[in-house]
Design a protein around this motif. Structure first.
Motif, PDB file in Angstrom:
ATOM      1  N   GLN A  94       0.827  -1.204   0.000  1.00 50.13           N
ATOM      2  CA  GLN A  94       0.000   0.000   0.000  1.00 50.13           C
ATOM      3  C   GLN A  94       0.859   1.250   0.000  1.00 50.13           C
ATOM      4  OE1 GLN A  94      -3.025   0.231   3.023  1.00 50.13           O
ATOM      5  NE2 GLN A  94      -3.686   2.245   2.373  1.00 50.13           N
ATOM      6  N   SER A  95       1.940   1.255   0.783  1.00 49.33           N
ATOM      7  CA  SER A  95       2.802   2.442   0.823  1.00 49.33           C
ATOM      8  C   SER A  95       3.532   2.647  -0.498  1.00 49.33           C
ATOM      9  CB  SER A  95       3.802   2.341   1.980  1.00 49.33           C
ATOM     10  OG  SER A  95       4.760   1.342   1.725  1.00 49.33           O
ATOM     11  N   ALA A  96       3.630   1.593  -1.300  1.00 43.14           N
ATOM     12  CA  ALA A  96       4.272   1.684  -2.617  1.00 43.14           C
ATOM     13  C   ALA A  96       3.253   1.916  -3.738  1.00 43.14           C
ATOM     14  CB  ALA A  96       5.068   0.411  -2.890  1.00 43.14           C
ATOM     15  N   GLY A  97       1.987   2.077  -3.375  1.00 39.71           N
ATOM     16  CA  GLY A  97       0.974   2.373  -4.378  1.00 39.71           C
ATOM     17  C   GLY A  97       0.283   1.167  -4.973  1.00 39.71           C
ATOM     18  N   TYR A  98       0.206   0.093  -4.219  1.00 44.21           N
ATOM     19  CA  TYR A  98      -0.486  -1.107  -4.669  1.00 44.21           C
ATOM     20  C   TYR A  98      -1.615  -1.431  -3.709  1.00 44.21           C
ATOM     21  CZ  TYR A  98       3.553  -2.051  -7.648  1.00 44.21           C
ATOM     22  OH  TYR A  98       4.533  -1.968  -8.584  1.00 44.21           O
ATOM     23  N   ILE A  99      -2.668  -1.960  -4.245  1.00 44.29           N
ATOM     24  CA  ILE A  99      -3.743  -2.536  -3.448  1.00 44.29           C
ATOM     25  C   ILE A  99      -3.755  -4.018  -3.790  1.00 44.29           C
ATOM     26  CG2 ILE A  99      -6.246  -2.624  -3.114  1.00 44.29           C
ATOM     27  CD1 ILE A  99      -5.051  -0.097  -1.986  1.00 44.29           C
ATOM     28  N   SER A 141      -3.590  10.470  -7.957  1.00 47.49           N
ATOM     29  CA  SER A 141      -2.554   9.433  -7.933  1.00 47.49           C
ATOM     30  C   SER A 141      -2.946   8.246  -8.798  1.00 47.49           C
ATOM     31  CB  SER A 141      -2.326   8.942  -6.504  1.00 47.49           C
ATOM     32  OG  SER A 141      -1.848   9.978  -5.689  1.00 47.49           O
ATOM     33  N   THR A 142      -1.938   7.560  -9.302  1.00 45.18           N
ATOM     34  CA  THR A 142      -2.168   6.299  -9.998  1.00 45.18           C
ATOM     35  C   THR A 142      -1.697   5.174  -9.091  1.00 45.18           C
ATOM     36  OG1 THR A 142      -0.005   6.385 -11.083  1.00 45.18           O
ATOM     37  CG2 THR A 142      -1.875   7.334 -12.279  1.00 45.18           C
ATOM     38  N   PHE A 143      -2.325   4.023  -9.224  1.00 39.06           N
ATOM     39  CA  PHE A 143      -1.937   2.864  -8.423  1.00 39.06           C
ATOM     40  C   PHE A 143      -2.359   1.604  -9.161  1.00 39.06           C
ATOM     41  CE2 PHE A 143      -6.176   4.013  -7.018  1.00 39.06           C
ATOM     42  CZ  PHE A 143      -6.840   2.811  -6.840  1.00 39.06           C
ATOM     43  N   ASP A 144      -1.856   0.482  -8.704  1.00 41.92           N
ATOM     44  CA  ASP A 144      -2.173  -0.804  -9.313  1.00 41.92           C
ATOM     45  C   ASP A 144      -2.886  -1.709  -8.326  1.00 41.92           C
ATOM     46  OD1 ASP A 144      -1.022  -0.512 -11.902  1.00 41.92           O
ATOM     47  OD2 ASP A 144       0.966  -0.845 -11.068  1.00 41.92           O
TER      48      ASP A 144
END
Length: 168
Positions: A94-99, A141-144
């Motif tokens: 999550q802190s790296a932008g992933y769910i 923000s973008t995330f994966d």
């Protein structure tokens, strides 16, 4: 010796995402018989291009713990799923932008940065078939989404993608 090997394995990072292979659920077990050490691993997807680098890193880590060990890597293909990720791993991701996809969960997908539910699916897959790209309409923000339904090893979290997908 087992504790020393596990301790070294905890330092091995995934070649693509800055998370330990233990927290990601890739390293499944170890078996020690004298100087022979077998590590069982499950890649996050079938035909994962990172398996050779993961293998190299794991063997290197085992040799730091037991320099003269005869190391064997056994791959279990198709058994990894998002539930294999540890709680600590979910926080790191999550802190790296992933769910991380959650099977059977019907709540809306939220942005890992601002927790908004105003997210939009931006494609069918991202940098790999196990990643689905999203963007947040609230913070930009973008995330994966990791472990989505396109991943051959992952079956079941389709309801997450249907909820978060824009109308077609």
């Amino acid at each position: 010796m087992t504790a020393i090997v596990w301790s070294e394995l905890a330092t091995v990072l995934d070649p693509e995402i800055d998370i330990s292979l233990l927290d990601l659920g890739v390293i499944r077990s170890i078996e020690i018989d004298g100087q022979s050490i077998t590590i069982v691993m499950a890649p996050t997807r079938t035909a994962c291009p990172g398996v050779h680098e993961m293998k190299r890193r794991v063997i290197e880590a085992v040799h730091r713990a037991v320099p003269d060990a005869n190391v064997e890597i056994k791959w279990k293909i198709g058994i990894w799923n998002p539930s294999c990720v540890s709680d600590r791993g979910r926080k790191v991701l999550q802190s790296a932008g992933y769910i991380v996809a959650e099977e059977g969960v019907s709540r809306p997908l939220t942005c890992p940065y601002c927790s908004s539910v105003k997210v939009r699916r931006d494609g069918d897959f991202g940098g790999s078939v196990c990643k689905t790209p999203f963007s947040c309409r609230a913070c930009g923000s973008t995330f994966d989404l990791l472990g989505a339904d396109q991943c051959v090893s992952c079956r079941g979290p389709r309801d997450i993608l249907q909820i978060a997908s824009p109308p077609r």
